[in-house]
Design an enzyme around this catalytic site. Structure first.
Site, PDB file in Angstrom:
ATOM      1  CB  THR A   9     -46.863  -4.112 -20.484  1.00  0.00           C
ATOM      2  OG1 THR A   9     -48.232  -4.010 -20.083  1.00  0.00           O
ATOM      3  CG2 THR A   9     -46.191  -5.192 -19.695  1.00  0.00           C
ATOM      4  CE  LYS A  11     -56.138  -7.012 -15.884  1.00  0.00           C
ATOM      5  NZ  LYS A  11     -56.651  -5.637 -15.654  1.00  0.00           N
ATOM      6  CG  ASP A  52     -54.897  -4.469 -12.793  1.00  0.00           C
ATOM      7  OD1 ASP A  52     -53.943  -3.977 -12.175  1.00  0.00           O
ATOM      8  OD2 ASP A  52     -55.057  -4.371 -14.029  1.00  0.00           O
ATOM      9  NE  ARG A  65     -56.372  -3.533 -25.271  1.00  0.00           N
ATOM     10  CZ  ARG A  65     -55.693  -2.402 -25.150  1.00  0.00           C
ATOM     11  NH1 ARG A  65     -56.139  -1.299 -25.714  1.00  0.00           N
ATOM     12  NH2 ARG A  65     -54.557  -2.358 -24.481  1.00  0.00           N
ATOM     13  CE  LYS A  91     -51.957  -1.519 -13.798  1.00  0.00           C
ATOM     14  NZ  LYS A  91     -53.305  -1.875 -14.261  1.00  0.00           N
ATOM     15  CG  ASP A 142     -52.679   7.922  -1.657  1.00  0.00           C
ATOM     16  OD1 ASP A 142     -51.969   8.772  -1.081  1.00  0.00           O
ATOM     17  OD2 ASP A 142     -53.852   8.139  -1.991  1.00  0.00           O
TER      18      ASP A 142
HETATM   19  O1  C5P Z   1     -55.962  -5.606 -23.645  1.00  0.00           O
HETATM   20  P1  C5P Z   1     -54.631  -5.834 -23.031  1.00  0.00           P
HETATM   21  O2  C5P Z   1     -54.114  -7.233 -23.212  1.00  0.00           O
HETATM   22  O3  C5P Z   1     -53.618  -4.805 -23.425  1.00  0.00           O
HETATM   23  O4  C5P Z   1     -54.970  -5.694 -21.485  1.00  0.00           O
HETATM   24  C1  C5P Z   1     -54.052  -5.710 -20.502  1.00  0.00           C
HETATM   25  C2  C5P Z   1     -54.771  -5.602 -19.197  1.00  0.00           C
HETATM   26  O5  C5P Z   1     -53.801  -5.729 -18.203  1.00  0.00           O
HETATM   27  C3  C5P Z   1     -55.480  -4.275 -18.972  1.00  0.00           C
HETATM   28  O6  C5P Z   1     -56.596  -4.523 -18.132  1.00  0.00           O
HETATM   29  C4  C5P Z   1     -54.447  -3.461 -18.241  1.00  0.00           C
HETATM   30  O7  C5P Z   1     -55.018  -2.515 -17.355  1.00  0.00           O
HETATM   31  C5  C5P Z   1     -53.723  -4.532 -17.456  1.00  0.00           C
HETATM   32  N1  C5P Z   1     -52.345  -4.252 -17.077  1.00  0.00           N
HETATM   33  C6  C5P Z   1     -51.363  -3.895 -17.968  1.00  0.00           C
HETATM   34  N2  C5P Z   1     -50.106  -3.590 -17.540  1.00  0.00           N
HETATM   35  C7  C5P Z   1     -49.796  -3.651 -16.270  1.00  0.00           C
HETATM   36  C8  C5P Z   1     -50.778  -4.060 -15.350  1.00  0.00           C
HETATM   37  C9  C5P Z   1     -52.050  -4.368 -15.784  1.00  0.00           C
HETATM   38  O8  C5P Z   1     -51.626  -3.849 -19.167  1.00  0.00           O
HETATM   39  N3  C5P Z   1     -48.579  -3.390 -15.890  1.00  0.00           N
END
Ligand code: C5P
Length: 238
Positions: free
Chosen positions: A121, A32, A59, A213, A61, A64
């Site tokens: 999330t 991603k 990703d 992460r 997002k 606009d």
């Molecule tokens: O590190 P972590 O598991 O929290 O990363 C989640 C990844 O998914 C990040 O790149 C974040 O930008 C992305 N993301 C998210 N929630 C969303 C859409 C994408 O956490 N609704």
């Protein structure tokens, strides 16, 4: 190629992203690319990853006015990635125009899936009620966004694992649930609120995991990735 797990390349530069891939032998895994890397490296980073056989979820997002999103999607279509996303909060017309842009912008006929972000999330009921002042609870809002994203041409949504089952019941089994906020039992939660383990993701009907992460900041990222595959139940061990 197994594309039901995308590894988040949340790095500031291509050099660092590539270094991570090489060091931990993530060659060819689905990835991603988010705002951090894309805004620094631009569309070339997509070409580089494709040359290295990575499937890509872009990703960005988008959120606009419908015309701007439509034109942006026409350009994004030319990158020929697997999936790209918009915020459902941009509204039904924006989602429709995003889809039209993806379809009309494709030169080769490649189909990029359009995914709508429901509620991030990193947000919880408290934030929806007190900061955004949205009526109803978080779960109802997520289901509502999923429903209208589905009706306006999106192929799936980004949601938390906690909402995946209800979304599949409402929108049908082929409507994709893409779930970030994945944490192995021993990982830090960080800024996420609606987290879940890969085991719960499997049990609750997630189609696609977004791994950030919990893998990239693990002491041993490859071991963490393989642990996710083991719990998630399907995937390719590499
Ligand atoms: O590190 P972590 O598991 O929290 O990363 C989640 C990844 O998914 C990040 O790149 C974040 O930008 C992305 N993301 C998210 N929630 C969303 C859409 C994408 O956490 N609704």
């Amino acid at each position: 190629m197994n594309t039901n797990m995308y590894l988040s390349l949340d790095f500031p530069t291509w050099e660092e992203a590539k270094g991570f891939i090489d060091t931990h032998e993530f060659h060819g895994v689905p990835v991603k690319v988010g705002m951090e890397l894309f805004y620094r490296e631009g569309p070339q980073v997509i070409e580089k990853l494709k040359e290295n056989n990575h499937a890509i979820f872009l990703d960005l997002k988008l959120h606009d006015i419908p015309t701007t999103v439509n034109k942006a999607m026409k350009n994004i279509a030319k990158l020929e990635v697997d999936m790209v996303n918009v915020h459902a909060l941009g509204g039904s017309e924006m989602i429709q125009r995003a889809k039209e842009g993806l379809l009309s912008g494709s030169i080769s006929g490649h189909k990029t899936k359009l995914i709508a972000v429901t509620v991030l999330t990193s947000m919880d009921d408290e934030a929806l009620k007190n900061e955004l002042r949205l009526p109803r609870n978080l779960h109802d809002n997520v289901l509502h966004f999923a429903d209208f994203a589905n009706q306006n041409g999106a192929e799936g949504v980004v949601c938390s694992v906690h909402e995946a089952k209800a979304i599949k019941e409402l929108c049908g089994s082929s409507f994709l649930t893409v779930t970030p906020g994945i944490r192995l039992d021993d990982s830090d939660v960080n800024d996420q609120k609606r987290i879940a383990t890969p085991t719960f993701a499997r049990e609750n009907g997630s189609d696609i995991l977004v791994l950030g992460r919990t893998v990239t900041k693990a002491a041993n990222p490859k071991a963490a990735y393989n642990k996710v595959i083991e719990e998630w139940g399907y995937g390719i061990k590499s």
